[in-house]
Design a protein around this motif. Structure first.
Motif, PDB file in Angstrom:
ATOM      1  N   VAL A  35       0.833  -1.199   0.000  1.00 23.20           N
ATOM      2  CA  VAL A  35       0.000   0.000   0.000  1.00 23.20           C
ATOM      3  C   VAL A  35       0.870   1.252   0.000  1.00 23.20           C
ATOM      4  CG1 VAL A  35      -1.726   1.313   1.280  1.00 23.20           C
ATOM      5  CG2 VAL A  35      -1.923  -1.164   1.121  1.00 23.20           C
ATOM      6  N   GLU A  36       1.943   1.243   0.778  1.00 21.23           N
ATOM      7  CA  GLU A  36       2.834   2.405   0.805  1.00 21.23           C
ATOM      8  C   GLU A  36       3.423   2.680  -0.577  1.00 21.23           C
ATOM      9  OE1 GLU A  36       5.726   1.730   3.826  1.00 21.23           O
ATOM     10  OE2 GLU A  36       4.449   2.466   5.447  1.00 21.23           O
ATOM     11  N   LYS A  37       3.860   1.629  -1.247  1.00 20.65           N
ATOM     12  CA  LYS A  37       4.427   1.809  -2.590  1.00 20.65           C
ATOM     13  C   LYS A  37       3.383   2.362  -3.556  1.00 20.65           C
ATOM     14  CE  LYS A  37       7.954  -1.812  -2.240  1.00 20.65           C
ATOM     15  NZ  LYS A  37       8.398  -3.148  -2.738  1.00 20.65           N
ATOM     16  N   ALA A  38       2.151   1.860  -3.466  1.00 19.82           N
ATOM     17  CA  ALA A  38       1.092   2.321  -4.371  1.00 19.82           C
ATOM     18  C   ALA A  38       0.782   3.801  -4.140  1.00 19.82           C
ATOM     19  CB  ALA A  38      -0.163   1.470  -4.176  1.00 19.82           C
ATOM     20  N   LEU A  39       0.746   4.216  -2.874  1.00 21.66           N
ATOM     21  CA  LEU A  39       0.429   5.611  -2.571  1.00 21.66           C
ATOM     22  C   LEU A  39       1.566   6.551  -2.969  1.00 21.66           C
ATOM     23  CD1 LEU A  39      -1.274   5.178   0.926  1.00 21.66           C
ATOM     24  CD2 LEU A  39      -2.398   5.791  -1.212  1.00 21.66           C
ATOM     25  N   LYS A  40       2.795   6.123  -2.736  1.00 21.65           N
ATOM     26  CA  LYS A  40       3.941   6.990  -3.034  1.00 21.65           C
ATOM     27  C   LYS A  40       4.102   7.246  -4.532  1.00 21.65           C
ATOM     28  CE  LYS A  40       6.605   5.719   1.083  1.00 21.65           C
ATOM     29  NZ  LYS A  40       7.775   4.962   1.607  1.00 21.65           N
ATOM     30  N   LYS A  41       3.519   6.393  -5.362  1.00 21.18           N
ATOM     31  CA  LYS A  41       3.625   6.578  -6.805  1.00 21.18           C
ATOM     32  C   LYS A  41       2.690   7.669  -7.331  1.00 21.18           C
ATOM     33  CE  LYS A  41       4.982   1.798  -7.865  1.00 21.18           C
ATOM     34  NZ  LYS A  41       4.569   0.536  -8.532  1.00 21.18           N
ATOM     35  N   GLN A  42       1.744   8.121  -6.493  1.00 22.48           N
ATOM     36  CA  GLN A  42       0.749   9.071  -6.964  1.00 22.48           C
ATOM     37  C   GLN A  42       1.319  10.487  -7.026  1.00 22.48           C
ATOM     38  OE1 GLN A  42      -2.034   7.640  -8.153  1.00 22.48           O
ATOM     39  NE2 GLN A  42      -0.841   5.847  -7.498  1.00 22.48           N
ATOM     40  N   PRO A  43       0.902  11.289  -8.016  1.00 19.33           N
ATOM     41  CA  PRO A  43       1.409  12.665  -8.151  1.00 19.33           C
ATOM     42  C   PRO A  43       1.132  13.491  -6.900  1.00 19.33           C
ATOM     43  CG  PRO A  43       0.158  11.999 -10.100  1.00 19.33           C
ATOM     44  CD  PRO A  43      -0.058  10.930  -9.078  1.00 19.33           C
ATOM     45  N   GLY A  44       2.129  14.221  -6.464  1.00 23.27           N
ATOM     46  CA  GLY A  44       1.967  15.106  -5.318  1.00 23.27           C
ATOM     47  C   GLY A  44       2.203  14.470  -3.974  1.00 23.27           C
ATOM     48  N   VAL A  45       2.342  13.147  -3.924  1.00 21.89           N
ATOM     49  CA  VAL A  45       2.560  12.465  -2.642  1.00 21.89           C
ATOM     50  C   VAL A  45       4.030  12.557  -2.263  1.00 21.89           C
ATOM     51  CG1 VAL A  45       2.477  10.265  -1.418  1.00 21.89           C
ATOM     52  CG2 VAL A  45       0.609  10.912  -2.947  1.00 21.89           C
ATOM     53  N   MET A  46       4.300  13.175  -1.133  1.00 23.19           N
ATOM     54  CA  MET A  46       5.669  13.330  -0.660  1.00 23.19           C
ATOM     55  C   MET A  46       6.086  12.161   0.228  1.00 23.19           C
ATOM     56  SD  MET A  46       5.352  17.373   0.287  1.00 23.19           S
ATOM     57  CE  MET A  46       7.051  17.477   0.822  1.00 23.19           C
ATOM     58  N   ALA A  47       5.147  11.641   0.993  1.00 24.63           N
ATOM     59  CA  ALA A  47       5.445  10.510   1.882  1.00 24.63           C
ATOM     60  C   ALA A  47       4.133   9.812   2.217  1.00 24.63           C
ATOM     61  CB  ALA A  47       6.144  10.976   3.156  1.00 24.63           C
ATOM     62  N   ALA A  48       4.231   8.522   2.527  1.00 26.39           N
ATOM     63  CA  ALA A  48       3.056   7.747   2.925  1.00 26.39           C
ATOM     64  C   ALA A  48       3.489   6.728   3.967  1.00 26.39           C
ATOM     65  CB  ALA A  48       2.425   7.043   1.723  1.00 26.39           C
ATOM     66  N   THR A  49       2.773   6.710   5.079  1.00 25.39           N
ATOM     67  CA  THR A  49       3.066   5.775   6.154  1.00 25.39           C
ATOM     68  C   THR A  49       1.798   4.998   6.470  1.00 25.39           C
ATOM     69  OG1 THR A  49       4.707   7.269   7.093  1.00 25.39           O
ATOM     70  CG2 THR A  49       3.883   5.518   8.518  1.00 25.39           C
ATOM     71  N   VAL A  50       1.881   3.674   6.412  1.00 30.12           N
ATOM     72  CA  VAL A  50       0.724   2.817   6.645  1.00 30.12           C
ATOM     73  C   VAL A  50       0.896   2.098   7.970  1.00 30.12           C
ATOM     74  CG1 VAL A  50      -0.596   0.840   5.800  1.00 30.12           C
ATOM     75  CG2 VAL A  50       0.292   2.533   4.184  1.00 30.12           C
ATOM     76  N   ASN A  51      -0.164   2.092   8.762  1.00 30.56           N
ATOM     77  CA  ASN A  51      -0.164   1.432  10.068  1.00 30.56           C
ATOM     78  C   ASN A  51      -1.106   0.241  10.013  1.00 30.56           C
ATOM     79  OD1 ASN A  51      -0.860   0.758  12.842  1.00 30.56           O
ATOM     80  ND2 ASN A  51       0.146   2.664  13.432  1.00 30.56           N
ATOM     81  N   LEU A  52      -0.546  -0.957  10.200  1.00 30.04           N
ATOM     82  CA  LEU A  52      -1.362  -2.170  10.116  1.00 30.04           C
ATOM     83  C   LEU A  52      -2.350  -2.262  11.271  1.00 30.04           C
ATOM     84  CD1 LEU A  52      -2.012  -4.928   8.856  1.00 30.04           C
ATOM     85  CD2 LEU A  52      -0.123  -5.893  10.165  1.00 30.04           C
ATOM     86  N   ALA A  53      -1.918  -1.865  12.474  1.00 30.10           N
ATOM     87  CA  ALA A  53      -2.781  -2.018  13.642  1.00 30.10           C
ATOM     88  C   ALA A  53      -4.000  -1.105  13.576  1.00 30.10           C
ATOM     89  CB  ALA A  53      -1.986  -1.747  14.924  1.00 30.10           C
ATOM     90  N   THR A  54      -3.832   0.124  13.095  1.00 33.79           N
ATOM     91  CA  THR A  54      -4.972   1.033  12.980  1.00 33.79           C
ATOM     92  C   THR A  54      -5.663   0.925  11.632  1.00 33.79           C
ATOM     93  OG1 THR A  54      -3.533   2.820  12.190  1.00 33.79           O
ATOM     94  CG2 THR A  54      -3.934   2.709  14.555  1.00 33.79           C
ATOM     95  N   GLU A  55      -5.033   0.226  10.680  1.00 34.11           N
ATOM     96  CA  GLU A  55      -5.539   0.087   9.319  1.00 34.11           C
ATOM     97  C   GLU A  55      -5.784   1.458   8.690  1.00 34.11           C
ATOM     98  OE1 GLU A  55      -8.793  -2.787  10.387  1.00 34.11           O
ATOM     99  OE2 GLU A  55      -7.891  -3.915   8.747  1.00 34.11           O
ATOM    100  N   THR A  56      -4.794   2.327   8.845  1.00 33.51           N
ATOM    101  CA  THR A  56      -4.870   3.661   8.267  1.00 33.51           C
ATOM    102  C   THR A  56      -3.564   3.987   7.551  1.00 33.51           C
ATOM    103  OG1 THR A  56      -4.043   4.699  10.294  1.00 33.51           O
ATOM    104  CG2 THR A  56      -6.439   4.539  10.038  1.00 33.51           C
ATOM    105  N   ALA A  57      -3.656   4.966   6.665  1.00 33.20           N
ATOM    106  CA  ALA A  57      -2.466   5.489   5.985  1.00 33.20           C
ATOM    107  C   ALA A  57      -2.430   6.990   6.180  1.00 33.20           C
ATOM    108  CB  ALA A  57      -2.507   5.160   4.496  1.00 33.20           C
ATOM    109  N   ARG A  58      -1.256   7.510   6.531  1.00 38.80           N
ATOM    110  CA  ARG A  58      -1.073   8.958   6.614  1.00 38.80           C
ATOM    111  C   ARG A  58      -0.264   9.390   5.404  1.00 38.80           C
ATOM    112  NH1 ARG A  58      -0.519  12.106  11.983  1.00 38.80           N
ATOM    113  NH2 ARG A  58      -2.744  11.735  11.695  1.00 38.80           N
ATOM    114  N   VAL A  59      -0.831  10.298   4.621  1.00 44.98           N
ATOM    115  CA  VAL A  59      -0.225  10.716   3.359  1.00 44.98           C
ATOM    116  C   VAL A  59       0.125  12.193   3.433  1.00 44.98           C
ATOM    117  CG1 VAL A  59      -0.516  10.814   0.862  1.00 44.98           C
ATOM    118  CG2 VAL A  59      -1.653   9.009   2.172  1.00 44.98           C
ATOM    119  N   SER A  60       1.378  12.532   3.106  1.00 41.92           N
ATOM    120  CA  SER A  60       1.822  13.926   3.019  1.00 41.92           C
ATOM    121  C   SER A  60       1.750  14.366   1.560  1.00 41.92           C
ATOM    122  CB  SER A  60       3.256  14.074   3.532  1.00 41.92           C
ATOM    123  OG  SER A  60       3.329  13.702   4.891  1.00 41.92           O
TER     124      SER A  60
END
Length: 764
Positions: A35-60
């Motif tokens: 999921v992190e790799k997929a998000l980081k490939k998107q235009p404008g995404v500077m960073a992406a951190t995925v948390n398995l325990a919370t099942e969330t992604a934080r995207v910069s």
């Protein structure tokens, strides 16, 4: 870094912003990486951190590159979906699971159905132990196994297929390949058997493995909900409505309105037993407020007119009227929730190692399974036996525990810390804090009450003390410095009228004092060091100053500028402060832990030494650093770090912010009413929600325990695979036992992390 969590539906027009996305369907560390790799490939995404325990992604996001917020969010959701997972609203991830048929939680039904269909298949295994032969006909086994394999197990095929398309692997792929191999082997053996022949089939292995994996995932989900209960408990503190008082213009009667509609300046009534709807100031009445869920303070706090109250705290026995000061994202409760969410969404440095392992883990397991199959066939084993050993390798090697080891411990640790008034901003601060060997305390407001009182005013001969106090109060009336407030309070206590408008051109001289004009006379009020710089001849006041400093007082001098440009002393002002309750105990506890304690103060050496002795510090051992200007505190911290120490800095004011940022771990003592400590909170990695020095030791302790749980979890997760894979490859574990062990590993990691919820902060 200060993060801002934004709703999924909107983005502000800013250069850089952050948002959280809920992601459903992740099961292991490999899913996180994908999921992190997929998000980081998107235009404008500077960073992406995925948390398995919370099942969330934080995207910069860099919104300058992607100004269309609707398109950005659509691309992120599409990327998650194309990776094989389900984008969701973050709020939906925190919702309790709805009840289904017969009152059973909806997510439990697949486990129950799997158990009901698998039990008849596993029954012959039990019968063999008792010497009975209860083997079901092949066609019945086939009918029972089919829905388990292809209906209940459809989720594994779907996720595994997405992993294959992405040229990667995950837990579902291993389970899908393993169980399909067992099911296909059984079907082939049944198909090639002669009519009436009783052939041994392995449908029970595949069905029971799928059921056990589903059971493990269900138990994981329950445990995850427990790790996020701190956030849910904080959200639950917000009342739905507020009693809005009439304002005489728009409203002429008491009105109940949703809390979201409150505005700063509104006056609300809070009845006994209700929660305060917003941050504000009491304007009528008195009561006791229970702030334990926000600050960890067990005892109710008395509130009367002029006192600040915090939204979410519980009103006691009195009805009060409160003028709203802050609402929404600016409220203390919202800031607390944001800090806890930031910490739980972050990724600890140790997690990078786990991510690197997960990236190659599944492909390596597939290779090991093929080697196992080939080795057993080469040794002359039957195809079905060799295939079962390979299936056992695939099933036991699922990297679920690896992906949960770190985030589960961080969530449990930050959650229990928040309940005790310790807010950990990010996982990095949590991980570093356990290595701290030196704690540097700011003195005023941190180790002392921070409310100094004017002890003495000694005027020069022939000068009226009361007039001097009125003049000094006018000069200090516009300052928020604790010593300035002490001067104003002393004047008011003596019934002296304080006229701020009589002072003009007032300027604060950083680290020294204040300068301005009162009734046309240029005055300076500040430290002895500043008086020395101004070449003020103190005369007989010098002896008074030395005596007061020897008694532990802070000394200031009021001087006026002569026509020739020189300065003439008018009076000496002596201020006294008191140590905070528990400060000496906190220092003693840190010392017992082998941690060096240093007090950093802007006071002169004598005053600082006198207070240090009252606190149990040892000035002769270098534990007191005095006469430090506010701007030099960061330099002191850097010097301590250059000595090879891991330093925590504890402070509460604006002037502490550079030192908090310079330390390895900054700890800001917050005040419920906000104010200047907000700057310190942003600069610090840990915020202590009440001004209790004992929380410093508690913060270091919960950090040590959390890091300990992370290490334990990672050890057992790695050890489980290191031991389990060879045992499965050598034929000592059947697929059923491997499936049970795999499910148990994830649950054990979460259970171990949840033990942190039993932690209690030390009490005074």
């Amino acid at each position: 870094m200060n993060t801002t969590t934004l709703p999924q539906e909107s983005l502000p027009d800013a250069e850089v912003c952050e948002l959280d996305l809920g992601i459903g369907g992740m099961t292991c560390a490999s899913c996180v990486s994908r999921v992190e790799k997929a998000l980081k490939k998107q235009p404008g995404v500077m960073a992406a951190t995925v948390n398995l325990a919370t099942e969330t992604a934080r995207v910069s996001l860099n919104t300058a590159d992607t100004p269309d917020s609707t398109e950005v969010l659509a691309r992120l959701k599409r990327a998650v979906r194309d990776a094989g997972y389900e984008p969701r609203a973050v709020e939906a991830m925190d919702e309790e699971v709805a009840k289904g048929w017969l009152g059973v939680p909806r997510d439990a039904w697949p486990v129950i159905l799997g158990a009901l269909l698998s039990a008849p298949l596993a029954l012959p295994m039990v019968g063999d132990l008792a010497g009975k032969h209860w083997m079901l006909p092949a066609w019945i086994q086939f009918l029972l196994a089919m829905p388990v394999q292809f209906v209940l197990g459809a989720r594994f095929y779907k996720a595994g297929w997405h992993a294959l398309k992405a040229l990667t692997g995950n837990m579902e792929l291993l389970v899908a390949i393993g169980t399909t191999a067992g099911w296909a082997l059984s079907t082939w053996l049944w198909w090639r058997a002669d009519a009436g022949e009783m052939v041994h089939l392995y449908y029970e292995g595949s069905a029971v493995v799928i059921t056990l994996v589903l059971l493990g995932k269900w138990l994981e989900a329950r445990a995850k909900r427990q790790t996020t209960e701190a956030i849910r408990a904080l959200h639950a503190l917000r009342p739905e409505n507020a009693h809005l008082l009439p304002d005489g213009v728009r409203r002429t009667e008491l009105t109940d309105v949703p809390v979201d509609e409150l505005l700063p300046g509104d006056v609300i009534r809070v009845l006994p037993g209700e929660r305060f709807a917003a941050d504000g100031t009491v304007v009528a009445g008195s009561t006791q407020a229970d702030e334990s869920m926000l600050t960890g303070e067990a005892m109710p706090v008395h509130k009367t007119v002029g006192d600040a109250v915090t939204g979410g705290s519980l009103n006691g026995e009195g009805a009060v009227e409160v003028r709203v000061r802050a609402v929404g994202a600016q409220s203390v409760l919202s800031r607390i929730i944001a800090l806890v969410q930031d910490a739980q969404a972050g990724k600890a440095p140790v997690q990078r190692m786990v991510d690197q392992v997960a990236a190659v883990f599944v492909p390596a397991v597939l290779v090991i399974a093929l080697i196992t199959l080939g080795a057993w066939l080469w040794q002359g084993a039957l195809l079905e036996d060799a295939l079962l050993h390979a299936v056992a390798v695939l099933v036991i090697a699922c990297p679920c525990a690896l992906g949960l080891a770190t985030p589960a411990a961080i969530m449990a640790g930050t959650g229990v810390a928040a309940r005790h008034g310790i807010l950990i901003k990010d996982a990095q601060a949590l991980e570093i804090a356990h290595r701290v060997d030196t704690v540097a305390f700011d003195k005023t407001g941190t180790l002392t009450e921070g409310h100094p009182r004017l002890r003495r005013l000694v005027a020069m001969p022939g000068v009226d003390e009361r007039a001097l106090l009125q003049t000094a109060a006018a000069l200090q009336a516009q300052s928020a410095h604790p010593l300035a407030r002490a001067v104003v309070e002393a004047a008011q206590e003596q019934g002296i009228e304080v006229s701020p408008e009589s002072a003009t051109d007032v300027q604060a001289v950083a680290g020294r004092g204040s300068q301005g004009q009162v009734q046309g006379t240029v005055l300076a009020l500040g430290s002895l060091r500043w008086m020395g710089e101004l070449k003020v001849a103190l005369g007989h006041l010098q002896a008074e100053a030395e005596a007061e400093q020897g008694a532990g007082a802070s000394v200031s001098v009021l001087a006026s500028q002569a026509p020739d440009g020189g300065w003439v002393p008018l009076a000496l002002l002596s201020f006294g402060d008191e140590p905070k309750a528990g400060a000496a105990q906190a220092i003693a506890e840190l010392r017992e832990r082998g941690i060096r304690v240093v007090m950093v103060s802007g006071d002169n050496q004598g005053a600082a030494t006198a207070m240090a002795l009252r606190l149990g510090l040892r000035p002769d051992a270098g534990e007191v650093i005095a006469e430090v200007l506010p701007g030099d505190k960061a330099s002191v911290v850097r010097q301590l770090k250059e000595g090879g120490h891991t330093v925590a800095m504890v402070g509460d004011g604006v002037n502490d912010a550079p030192a908090l940022a310079a330390a390895d771990v900054g700890m800001a003592m917050s005040h419920a009413q906000g104010g200047s400590s907000d700057v310190a909170m942003h600069a610090a990695g840990i915020t202590l929600m009440r001004g209790d020095p004992l929380l410093v030791s508690a913060a270091l302790d919960i950090s040590r325990r959390t890091v300990g749980k992370i290490r334990q979890n990672l050890f057992w997760a790695f050890a489980y695979n290191v031991a389990g894979i060879p045992l499965a490859a050598l034929g000592f574990l059947s697929p059923v036992v491997a499936g049970a062990a795999m499910a148990l590993s994830s649950v054990s990691v979460l259970t171990n992390a949840l033990l942190l919820k039993r932690w209690r902060a030390p009490q005074r």
